[in-house]
Scaffold this motif. Sequence first.
Motif, short mmCIF file in Angstrom:
data_model
loop_
_atom_site.label_atom_id
_atom_site.label_comp_id
_atom_site.label_asym_id
_atom_site.label_seq_id
_atom_site.Cartn_x
_atom_site.Cartn_y
_atom_site.Cartn_z
N ARG A 57 -23.64 -12.65 57.93
CA ARG A 57 -24.65 -11.94 58.70
C ARG A 57 -26.03 -12.13 58.08
NH1 ARG A 57 -21.45 -6.13 59.28
NH2 ARG A 57 -19.65 -6.93 60.47
N GLY A 58 -27.02 -12.40 58.90
CA GLY A 58 -28.38 -12.53 58.42
C GLY A 58 -28.75 -13.94 57.99
N VAL A 59 -27.92 -14.93 58.28
CA VAL A 59 -28.22 -16.31 57.87
C VAL A 59 -29.49 -16.80 58.55
CG1 VAL A 59 -27.39 -18.69 57.84
CG2 VAL A 59 -25.80 -16.80 57.42
N PHE A 60 -29.65 -16.49 59.83
CA PHE A 60 -30.86 -16.92 60.55
C PHE A 60 -32.09 -16.28 59.93
CE2 PHE A 60 -34.05 -16.13 63.85
CZ PHE A 60 -34.31 -17.43 64.26
N ALA A 61 -31.99 -15.00 59.56
CA ALA A 61 -33.14 -14.32 58.96
C ALA A 61 -33.51 -14.95 57.63
CB ALA A 61 -32.81 -12.83 58.76
N VAL A 62 -32.50 -15.38 56.86
CA VAL A 62 -32.76 -16.03 55.58
C VAL A 62 -33.53 -17.33 55.80
CG1 VAL A 62 -31.67 -17.25 53.66
CG2 VAL A 62 -30.85 -15.01 54.35
N THR A 63 -33.10 -18.11 56.78
CA THR A 63 -33.76 -19.38 57.08
C THR A 63 -35.22 -19.15 57.50
OG1 THR A 63 -31.65 -20.32 57.79
CG2 THR A 63 -33.66 -21.48 58.45
N ALA A 64 -35.42 -18.15 58.35
CA ALA A 64 -36.78 -17.84 58.80
C ALA A 64 -37.65 -17.35 57.65
CB ALA A 64 -36.73 -16.78 59.90
N LEU A 65 -37.08 -16.50 56.78
CA LEU A 65 -37.82 -15.98 55.65
C LEU A 65 -38.24 -17.09 54.69
CD1 LEU A 65 -38.84 -13.58 53.96
CD2 LEU A 65 -36.56 -13.45 52.93
N THR A 66 -37.34 -18.05 54.50
CA THR A 66 -37.65 -19.16 53.61
C THR A 66 -38.82 -19.97 54.14
OG1 THR A 66 -35.33 -19.31 52.95
CG2 THR A 66 -36.72 -21.22 52.51
N GLY A 67 -38.83 -20.22 55.45
CA GLY A 67 -39.93 -20.96 56.04
C GLY A 67 -41.26 -20.23 55.93
N VAL A 68 -41.23 -18.93 56.14
CA VAL A 68 -42.45 -18.14 56.03
C VAL A 68 -42.97 -18.13 54.60
CG1 VAL A 68 -43.40 -15.80 56.21
CG2 VAL A 68 -41.92 -16.69 58.02
N ALA A 69 -42.06 -17.95 53.63
CA ALA A 69 -42.47 -17.89 52.23
C ALA A 69 -43.10 -19.19 51.77
CB ALA A 69 -41.26 -17.56 51.36
N ARG A 70 -42.59 -20.32 52.25
CA ARG A 70 -43.16 -21.61 51.86
C ARG A 70 -44.55 -21.81 52.43
NH1 ARG A 70 -37.83 -25.50 52.79
NH2 ARG A 70 -36.70 -24.85 50.91
N ALA A 71 -44.86 -21.11 53.51
CA ALA A 71 -46.17 -21.27 54.14
C ALA A 71 -47.24 -20.35 53.56
CB ALA A 71 -46.05 -21.02 55.65
N LEU A 72 -46.82 -19.41 52.70
CA LEU A 72 -47.78 -18.47 52.15
C LEU A 72 -48.70 -19.17 51.15
CD1 LEU A 72 -45.48 -15.37 51.50
CD2 LEU A 72 -47.19 -15.63 53.31
N PRO A 73 -49.99 -18.94 51.25
CA PRO A 73 -50.94 -19.55 50.28
C PRO A 73 -50.88 -18.81 48.95
CG PRO A 73 -52.13 -18.18 51.85
CD PRO A 73 -50.69 -18.17 52.29
N THR A 74 -50.61 -19.54 47.88
CA THR A 74 -50.45 -18.91 46.57
C THR A 74 -51.72 -18.22 46.11
OG1 THR A 74 -48.80 -20.58 45.99
CG2 THR A 74 -49.76 -19.30 44.19
N LEU A 75 -52.84 -18.92 46.19
CA LEU A 75 -54.10 -18.33 45.75
C LEU A 75 -54.48 -17.12 46.61
CD1 LEU A 75 -56.32 -21.40 44.81
CD2 LEU A 75 -55.23 -19.76 43.29
N GLY A 76 -54.12 -17.18 47.87
CA GLY A 76 -54.38 -16.03 48.73
C GLY A 76 -53.59 -14.81 48.29
N LEU A 77 -52.33 -15.02 47.90
CA LEU A 77 -51.51 -13.92 47.41
C LEU A 77 -52.06 -13.37 46.09
CD1 LEU A 77 -47.87 -15.11 48.15
CD2 LEU A 77 -49.11 -13.25 49.25
N VAL A 78 -52.51 -14.27 45.22
CA VAL A 78 -53.10 -13.84 43.96
C VAL A 78 -54.33 -12.97 44.21
CG1 VAL A 78 -54.29 -14.62 41.88
CG2 VAL A 78 -52.22 -15.79 42.62
N THR A 79 -55.19 -13.42 45.10
CA THR A 79 -56.40 -12.65 45.43
C THR A 79 -56.04 -11.28 45.99
OG1 THR A 79 -57.58 -14.71 45.92
CG2 THR A 79 -58.53 -12.67 46.75
N LEU A 80 -55.06 -11.24 46.90
CA LEU A 80 -54.65 -9.97 47.49
C LEU A 80 -54.07 -9.04 46.42
CD1 LEU A 80 -54.21 -8.24 50.01
CD2 LEU A 80 -52.00 -9.38 50.31
#
Length: 231
Positions: A57-80
């Motif tokens: 259960r939740g395999v699709f959510a894991v795949t979607a979460l992985t894609g979103v996490a890879r798209a997050l800008p690292t420096l943007g997260l640091v600034t936030l």
Amino acid sequence: MNWSGWLNTFFTAPARQSGPDAIGHRIAEHLVFCGEALFWSALLAVPLGLLIGYTGRGVFAVTALTGVARALPTLGLVTLAVLLAGVGDTAVLVPLIALAAPPLLVAAAEGVRGTDPDVRDAALGIGLTHAQVLRQVCLPAALPTLLAGLRTATVQTIATATVAAYVGLGGLGRYVVDGLATRDYPATVGGALLVVLLAVAAQLLFALLIRLARPPGARTGRSDRSPKEST
């Protein structure tokens, strides 16, 4: 000055031998950031991944979460993180955990899902509980895949931990960021080389661990069956 000259200048400078800017000290700071990020990532992602892989259960959510996490800008997260929590370890750990957790989550889930269903059914048939099957059967079978995910997370974390220097913290990123700011190209090149060497060392270490975690037959690439049985 050529690259070899820059590296010679960097590695032979007195400041690199001792003190707060010494190479050993900066490597230790870098490894501390990486170790903390990987610890918290594993603590959060691995149990959840094992559960998802076992239940399916939740395999699709894991795949979607992985894609979103890879798209997050690292420096943007640091600034936030700096804006919300101020300058400190949290500003670095937040983006590093966001980067390291998804590969561990996927590896844990896929490793457990790859366990032979007949083996799981047989384990349940002899009276093992689901928790025992997960711990005693699925987890050992998933170990090579989990180590592969940890290798990916570790290498990415080593490379990305250089962002600590952008918020005034230590690590090998200090050489790169400060070198660019002051046009100290030997420091920039030397710091970048150290990050690459650290990542390569991690790759080699995990390649060995993954090889040791595999069953003996899988390590040699030969089947456990005899030639007569295979024919």
